[in-house]
Design an enzyme around this catalytic site. Structure first.
Site, PDB file in Angstrom:
ATOM      1  N   CYS A   1      36.745  80.175  28.418  1.00  0.00           N
ATOM      2  CA  CYS A   1      35.836  79.068  28.686  1.00  0.00           C
ATOM      3  C   CYS A   1      35.026  78.733  27.436  1.00  0.00           C
ATOM      4  CB  CYS A   1      34.905  79.424  29.842  1.00  0.00           C
ATOM      5  SG  CYS A   1      33.835  78.057  30.369  1.00  0.00           S
ATOM      6  N   CYS A   2      34.492  79.760  26.776  1.00  0.00           N
ATOM      7  CA  CYS A   2      33.728  79.536  25.548  1.00  0.00           C
ATOM      8  C   CYS A   2      34.595  78.922  24.457  1.00  0.00           C
ATOM      9  CB  CYS A   2      33.143  80.858  25.045  1.00  0.00           C
ATOM     10  SG  CYS A   2      31.754  81.493  26.016  1.00  0.00           S
TER      11      CYS A   2
ATOM     12  N   CYS B   1      24.877  78.731  28.662  1.00  0.00           N
ATOM     13  CA  CYS B   1      25.337  77.880  29.755  1.00  0.00           C
ATOM     14  C   CYS B   1      24.772  78.392  31.088  1.00  0.00           C
ATOM     15  CB  CYS B   1      26.861  77.867  29.811  1.00  0.00           C
ATOM     16  SG  CYS B   1      27.627  77.071  28.381  1.00  0.00           S
TER      17      CYS B   1
ATOM     18  N   CYS C   1      29.682  84.214  22.139  1.00  0.00           N
ATOM     19  CA  CYS C   1      30.521  83.143  22.676  1.00  0.00           C
ATOM     20  C   CYS C   1      31.800  82.959  21.886  1.00  0.00           C
ATOM     21  CB  CYS C   1      29.740  81.833  22.709  1.00  0.00           C
ATOM     22  SG  CYS C   1      29.307  81.199  21.088  1.00  0.00           S
TER      23      CYS C   1
END
Length: 252
Positions: free
Chosen positions: A131-132, A212, A238
Site C-alpha cells: 500500500c505504501c 495515513c 513507509c
C-alpha cells in the site's frame, strides 16, 4: 579543514551524488547551526536543484519555517495518499498559507496503479508495504524527478531505526538532507514556542507521529513516538527512507 572540504566540493558532479559527496557535506557542515546550513545551501549550490518533502505531520512546522526563512520559493512536496486524516490536509493548507510557501506540490497515487493493485482501497489491511509503495513511494519518485537533492524531516530520536542518522546521505543518486537529525523533542518544542508555530490538531489527542488514517493509532505514555504507526505489523517505515545501517531491511 573547512577550506579543504570546500575545495573537495568543487569536484562533485552535479548529479548523481555519491556517498563520498555526502561525506564531504557532512564534514563541511559539522557543528554548523541548522539555520545557517540551510541558508548557505538553499541560497548557494543547491538553489533550484532541491525540494523539501513534508508530511505536514506533528513536527513538520519547524523545518518548513526554517526553509521559509531562507527561501519561500523552495518547492515543498506533499504526497496525498488519499488515506490521509482530514486534519492533516487542513493543517497543510493553513501552515502553507501562514509560512507563505509559494510552491506546494501535491502528488497523488497513479489511478491506473490503484485500479490494478488496490481497487477496493483495502490493501493497507493485508499488505501495508504494498500500500505504501503505490500510494506514497511511487508518487514521490515522480515528484522528485526534476531535483538533484531533497530535504527530509527525519530526526534520530523518533525511532530505533533512526538513531544516529546523518545530516547528509544518498538516496537513489540524490543528496538527501536531514537538517534536524540531531534535534530532540525538547528543542523542537522550544522552537514551536519561540516562533509561535501552530501545532497539528491531532498531536494533543495522542498522535505524536501522524501518517495515513487507517495505519495510525494513538501512542501511550512511554511508548516510542512512532509506536502508533502500523501497530501490530513488523513495519516501521513507509519505504521512502531506505536503511542506512547494516541489518536494516528495506520496506517495500
Amino acid at each position: 579543514m573547512a577550506e579543504a572540504a570546500a575545495r573537495a566540493l568543487d569536484t562533485i558532479d552535479v548529479t548523481p551524488f555519491t556517498a563520498a559527496d555526502a561525506a564531504v557535506y557532512e564534514a563541511r557542515f559539522a557543528g554548523v547551526p541548522t539555520q545557517d546550513m540551510l541558508a548557505e545551501l538553499l541560497g548557494g549550490e543547491l538553489k533550484g536543484r532541491i525540494a523539501a518533502v513534508s508530511s505536514f505531520g506533528a513536527e513538520s512546522a519547524v523545518l518548513l519555517h526554517m526553509i521559509a526563512r531562507v527561501d519561500r520559493d523552495v518547492p515543498v512536496i506533499f504526497t496525498n495518499t488519499q488515506k490521509m486524516f482530514g486534519e492533516t490536509l487542513e493543517y497543510r493548507d493553513a501552515l502553507s498559507e501562514q509560512l507563505g510557501l509559494t510552491d506546494l506540490r501535491v502528488y497523488r497515487p497513479d489511478p491506473r496503479i490503484l485500479a490494478a493493485k488496490d481497487a477496493n482501497g483495502l490493501r493497507w489491511s493485508y499488505d501495508p508495504d504494498g500500500c505504501c509503495e503505490i500510494r506514497k513511494v511511487e508518487p514521490l519518485r515522480r515528484a522528485l524527478l526534476p531535483f538533484d537533492a531533497w530535504i527530509s524531516g527525519r530526526k534520530g530520536f523518533q525511532s530505533k531505526t533512526r538513531i544516529g542518522i546523518p545530516r547528509f546521505e544518498i538516496d537513489e543518486g540524490r543528496l538527501k538532507l536531514n537538517p534536524l537529525a540531531d534535534w530532540d523533542k525538547a528543542r523542537l518544542d522550544a522552537y514551536f514556542e519561540m516562533h509561535e508555530l501552530p501545532r497539528h490538531p491531532l498531536e494533543a489527542d495522542g498522535y505524536p507521529s501522524i501518517g495515513c488514517k487507517p495505519c495510525t493509532s494513538k501512542v501511550l505514555p512511554g511508548e516510542d513516538p512512532r509506536a502508533g504507526r502500523w501497530r501490530g505489523w513488523d513495519k516501521v517505515e513507509c519505504g521512502i527512507h531506505l536503511p542506512t545501517r547494516p541489518g536494516e531491511e528495506p520496506v517495500f
